[in-house]
Design a protein around this motif. Structure first.
Motif, mmCIF file in Angstrom:
data_model
loop_
_atom_site.group_PDB
_atom_site.id
_atom_site.type_symbol
_atom_site.label_atom_id
_atom_site.label_comp_id
_atom_site.label_asym_id
_atom_site.label_seq_id
_atom_site.Cartn_x
_atom_site.Cartn_y
_atom_site.Cartn_z
ATOM 1 N N THR A 235 -2.989 -4.396 -3.677
ATOM 2 C CA THR A 235 -2.005 -4.830 -4.684
ATOM 3 C C THR A 235 -1.966 -3.922 -5.963
ATOM 4 N N ALA A 236 -3.332 -3.850 -6.409
ATOM 5 C CA ALA A 236 -3.562 -2.935 -7.752
ATOM 6 C C ALA A 236 -3.306 -1.710 -7.471
ATOM 7 N N TYR A 237 -3.546 -0.966 -6.438
ATOM 8 C CA TYR A 237 -3.182 0.216 -6.037
ATOM 9 C C TYR A 237 -1.699 0.637 -6.081
ATOM 10 N N LEU A 238 -0.868 -0.423 -5.782
ATOM 11 C CA LEU A 238 0.732 -0.307 -5.765
ATOM 12 C C LEU A 238 1.056 -0.447 -7.131
ATOM 13 N N LEU A 239 0.580 -1.046 -7.876
ATOM 14 C CA LEU A 239 0.951 -1.222 -9.153
ATOM 15 C C LEU A 239 0.350 -0.079 -10.334
ATOM 16 N N HIS B 297 4.167 8.289 4.571
ATOM 17 C CA HIS B 297 4.793 8.402 3.394
ATOM 18 C C HIS B 297 4.338 7.659 2.134
ATOM 19 N N ARG B 298 3.107 7.615 1.950
ATOM 20 C CA ARG B 298 2.442 6.628 0.986
ATOM 21 C C ARG B 298 2.842 7.395 -0.392
ATOM 22 N N GLY B 299 2.675 8.899 -0.583
ATOM 23 C CA GLY B 299 3.094 9.401 -1.773
ATOM 24 C C GLY B 299 4.619 9.050 -2.188
ATOM 25 N N ALA B 300 5.435 9.072 -1.416
ATOM 26 C CA ALA B 300 6.585 8.987 -1.696
ATOM 27 C C ALA B 300 6.872 7.364 -2.132
ATOM 28 N N LEU B 301 6.219 6.517 -1.631
ATOM 29 C CA LEU B 301 6.213 5.045 -1.997
ATOM 30 C C LEU B 301 5.476 5.102 -3.417
#
Length: 186
Positions: A23-27, A101-105
């Motif tokens: 979750t922290a990574y996505l934030l 597609h991690r970078g795009a996200l």
């Protein structure tokens, strides 16, 4: 010698660490920043552990702490880069590259305002209900729904994800839209 409370916190921490870091990574958009954020949230949770352990949902309580720590850090954010004559250490393979597609996200999420990004991450990556998100963010459920709606509209309009993933960007004009009708033959 550790106390039962310390053992209980340690068990909680080791069980929730992967989810908190995800979750922290996505934030934050960065692996190291995500680990720092998760660690700071757990440090605050440890100080308040008696209150945390009495809560109905410990994970939600710590996630709320993490959201507040992130917002506080975002407000005080300074440039953490500097020029140097030395090259950095060689990069090590990152396991998160396995996600397509991690970078795009991450780029798309980084383009959102903080509260919209937080609402989208909690809704779609933590699978929280709008009511749970509202409680975690300290706002109303209607506000959360509005944040999510505006964030999704911005993600669609920006086309960042569509350009990176190769999927076509959907048209936002409706046949009854006056702009769409303007160029149509009568």
């Amino acid at each position: 010698m550790s106390s039962p409370s310390d053992d209980e916190f340690h068990t909680f921490m080791t069980g929730r660490w992967p989810s908190l870091v995800r979750t922290a990574y996505l934030l934050t958009g960065g692996h190291h920043d995500a680990e720092d954020l998760a660690q700071a949230a757990l440090a605050r949770a440890y100080v308040k552990w008696d209150r945390v352990r009495r809560s109905d949902d410990r994970a939600a309580y710590v996630r709320k702490i993490m959201i507040h720590v992130h917002a506080d850090g975002f407000r005080r954010r300074t440039v953490r880069e500097w020029f140097t004559s030395r090259l950095p250490e060689t990069a090590v393979a990152d396991r998160t590259d396995q996600v397509a597609h991690r970078g795009a996200l991450v780029d798309a999420l980084a383009g959102l305002p903080l509260r919209q990004r937080t609402a989208v991450v909690l809704r779609y990556f933590e699978d929280m209900t709008p009511a749970q998100i509202a409680a975690a963010m300290g706002t109303r459920e209607g506000t959360v729904r509005g944040q999510i709606t505006r964030a999704l509209a911005k993600l669609r309009d920006d086309g960042v994800l569509a350009a990176r993933t190769g999927s076509p960007q959907e048209s936002r004009t409706h046949p009854s839209d006056p702009v769409a009708l303007k160029g149509r033959p009568r």
